[in-house]
Design a protein around this motif. Structure first.
Motif, PDB file in Angstrom:
ATOM      1  N   UNK A  32       0.825  -1.215   0.000  1.00 21.62           N
ATOM      2  CA  UNK A  32       0.000   0.000   0.000  1.00 21.62           C
ATOM      3  C   UNK A  32       0.857   1.262   0.000  1.00 21.62           C
ATOM      4  N   UNK A  33       1.905   1.251   0.812  1.00 21.45           N
ATOM      5  CA  UNK A  33       2.790   2.413   0.897  1.00 21.45           C
ATOM      6  C   UNK A  33       3.432   2.696  -0.455  1.00 21.45           C
ATOM      7  N   UNK A  34       3.918   1.669  -1.108  1.00 17.66           N
ATOM      8  CA  UNK A  34       4.526   1.831  -2.432  1.00 17.66           C
ATOM      9  C   UNK A  34       3.515   2.386  -3.425  1.00 17.66           C
ATOM     10  N   UNK A  35       2.318   1.815  -3.444  1.00 18.39           N
ATOM     11  CA  UNK A  35       1.297   2.238  -4.414  1.00 18.39           C
ATOM     12  C   UNK A  35       0.882   3.687  -4.203  1.00 18.39           C
ATOM     13  N   UNK A  36       0.854   4.145  -2.964  1.00 22.10           N
ATOM     14  CA  UNK A  36       0.422   5.507  -2.676  1.00 22.10           C
ATOM     15  C   UNK A  36       1.443   6.559  -3.109  1.00 22.10           C
ATOM     16  N   UNK A  37       2.725   6.210  -3.014  1.00 24.93           N
ATOM     17  CA  UNK A  37       3.758   7.221  -3.229  1.00 24.93           C
ATOM     18  C   UNK A  37       4.513   7.083  -4.551  1.00 24.93           C
ATOM     19  N   UNK A  74      11.775   0.031  -8.069  1.00 26.30           N
ATOM     20  CA  UNK A  74      11.373  -0.153  -6.673  1.00 26.30           C
ATOM     21  C   UNK A  74      12.111  -1.362  -6.120  1.00 26.30           C
ATOM     22  N   UNK A  75      12.651  -1.212  -4.923  1.00 29.70           N
ATOM     23  CA  UNK A  75      13.220  -2.346  -4.184  1.00 29.70           C
ATOM     24  C   UNK A  75      12.463  -2.440  -2.865  1.00 29.70           C
ATOM     25  N   UNK A  76      11.992  -3.634  -2.541  1.00 33.97           N
ATOM     26  CA  UNK A  76      11.213  -3.811  -1.316  1.00 33.97           C
ATOM     27  C   UNK A  76      11.758  -5.002  -0.544  1.00 33.97           C
ATOM     28  N   UNK A  77      11.835  -4.846   0.780  1.00 35.93           N
ATOM     29  CA  UNK A  77      12.242  -5.943   1.654  1.00 35.93           C
ATOM     30  C   UNK A  77      11.310  -5.926   2.860  1.00 35.93           C
ATOM     31  N   UNK A  78      10.603  -7.024   3.061  1.00 30.72           N
ATOM     32  CA  UNK A  78       9.617  -7.131   4.142  1.00 30.72           C
ATOM     33  C   UNK A  78       9.940  -8.354   4.987  1.00 30.72           C
ATOM     34  N   UNK A 130      14.566   6.040  -7.928  1.00 29.11           N
ATOM     35  CA  UNK A 130      13.729   4.907  -7.548  1.00 29.11           C
ATOM     36  C   UNK A 130      13.456   4.880  -6.054  1.00 29.11           C
ATOM     37  N   UNK A 131      12.613   3.934  -5.645  1.00 33.82           N
ATOM     38  CA  UNK A 131      12.127   3.866  -4.272  1.00 33.82           C
ATOM     39  C   UNK A 131      12.613   2.594  -3.578  1.00 33.82           C
ATOM     40  N   UNK A 132      12.899   2.731  -2.271  1.00 34.05           N
ATOM     41  CA  UNK A 132      13.280   1.592  -1.440  1.00 34.05           C
ATOM     42  C   UNK A 132      12.303   1.528  -0.277  1.00 34.05           C
ATOM     43  N   UNK A 133      11.571   0.421  -0.170  1.00 35.08           N
ATOM     44  CA  UNK A 133      10.602   0.228   0.902  1.00 35.08           C
ATOM     45  C   UNK A 133      11.106  -0.869   1.828  1.00 35.08           C
ATOM     46  N   UNK A 134      11.133  -0.583   3.133  1.00 37.46           N
ATOM     47  CA  UNK A 134      11.676  -1.509   4.130  1.00 37.46           C
ATOM     48  C   UNK A 134      10.737  -1.578   5.327  1.00 37.46           C
ATOM     49  N   UNK A 169       3.945  -3.851  17.528  1.00 38.17           N
ATOM     50  CA  UNK A 169       4.014  -2.784  16.526  1.00 38.17           C
ATOM     51  C   UNK A 169       5.065  -3.067  15.463  1.00 38.17           C
ATOM     52  N   UNK A 170       5.019  -2.269  14.395  1.00 39.00           N
ATOM     53  CA  UNK A 170       6.014  -2.358  13.335  1.00 39.00           C
ATOM     54  C   UNK A 170       6.095  -1.040  12.595  1.00 39.00           C
ATOM     55  N   UNK A 171       7.001  -0.973  11.627  1.00 35.21           N
ATOM     56  CA  UNK A 171       7.248   0.264  10.895  1.00 35.21           C
ATOM     57  C   UNK A 171       7.449  -0.029   9.407  1.00 35.21           C
ATOM     58  N   UNK A 172       6.884   0.834   8.559  1.00 29.03           N
ATOM     59  CA  UNK A 172       7.166   0.814   7.130  1.00 29.03           C
ATOM     60  C   UNK A 172       7.951   2.079   6.800  1.00 29.03           C
ATOM     61  N   UNK A 173       9.094   1.925   6.165  1.00 25.04           N
ATOM     62  CA  UNK A 173       9.924   3.055   5.737  1.00 25.04           C
ATOM     63  C   UNK A 173       9.916   3.117   4.213  1.00 25.04           C
ATOM     64  N   UNK A 174       9.831   4.314   3.679  1.00 18.78           N
ATOM     65  CA  UNK A 174       9.943   4.484   2.232  1.00 18.78           C
ATOM     66  C   UNK A 174      10.939   5.609   1.955  1.00 18.78           C
TER      67      UNK A 174
END
Length: 249
Positions: free
Chosen positions: A78-83, A156-160, A184-188, A240-245
């Motif tokens: 969701x975070x990636x799609x929004x930004x 885009x690079x994503x690591x979950x 490009x974007x990095x989502x962690x 809890x957790x965190x999404x970073x972009x």
């Protein structure tokens, strides 16, 4: 605004479907089963042992994380799609620690179509291959082996899930940056519960250092209270957790 509403509606639909799926599978495996699996993972401190754990877990992984109400893959997507500002259908995504393909599954529903996956577990990669989502899949021990991809190549690079204590070192995020195209974007993601706080602090310190080095800019940090169900004896409810972009400069 319209796009954000569409994503929120899709999120509701996916969560509803996941809840239904979880309900169907609960007779096969219980939350206690999942809890025991997660706690057993903490005993695997060597990289080879950790890979062996994920190889053994692969067959039950998706139903187990549904019982755990593990929300990180959906929240990251969701975070990636929004930004993301580019063309979603043409964007090439590197899914690091892809597992069985949960993150890419959500991203496909949100309009993305091109994926390259990397994971250390052969059995997880076998299941990811069966999804048909990925144009390429590579086996790699993160933190020990270099990422088997070209630098400056991905929109885009994503690591979950992998950025946490006992999994991969925080220095891996420099490799994620290298694989990303300029712009490009990095989502962690990472967990925010007690046993991961030291790792989370080190991770965020590394992120700030790279920002000071003008390697990337922080786009958003999303703190989430209900990340997944708690399994440790000293915890209850959800952790809890965190999404970073970040965006590479």
């Amino acid at each position: 605004m319209v796009r954000a509403q569409q994503v929120l509606l899709l999120r509701w639909f996916i969560l509803s479907a996941a809840a239904t799926l979880s309900g169907v599978m609960v007779d096969a495996r219980s939350f206690a089963d999942v809890r025991n699996v997660i706690l057993s993972a903490h005993k695997n401190v060597q990289a080879e042992d950790k890979v062996g754990f994920y190889n053994d877990w692969a067959v039950n992984y998706e139903q187990d994380v549904a019982l755990l109400d593990y929300r990180a893959p959906l929240l990251a997507a969701e975070c990636i799609a929004l930004f993301f500002k580019g063309n979603q259908e043409q964007a090439v995504i590197l899914d690091v620690a892809c597992g069985t393909g949960l993150v890419s599954s959500h991203l496909r529903r949100l309009g993305f179509h091109q994926f390259v996956g990397v994971d250390g577990s052969e059995k997880m990669l076998d299941l990811a291959k069966k999804t048909g989502f990925y144009q390429e899949l590579h086996q790699c021990m993160l933190g020990r082996d270099p990422l088997p991809v070209q630098n400056d190549s991905y929109d885009i690079v994503v690591i979950v899930g992998a950025l946490s204590v006992g999994h991969v070192p925080v220095a891996v995020i420099r490799e994620l940056w290298q694989a990303t195209k300029p712009g490009g974007y990095i989502c962690m993601t990472t967990r925010g519960n007690g046993d991961n706080l030291k790792y989370k602090t080190e991770l965020e310190h590394m992120m700030r250092m790279m920002e000071e080095e003008q390697r990337w800019n922080c786009i958003t940090v999303s703190e989430v209270e209900e990340w997944e169900k708690a399994v440790a004896e000293q915890e209850s409810g959800y952790i809890p957790g965190v999404v970073y972009l970040y965006q590479r400069t």
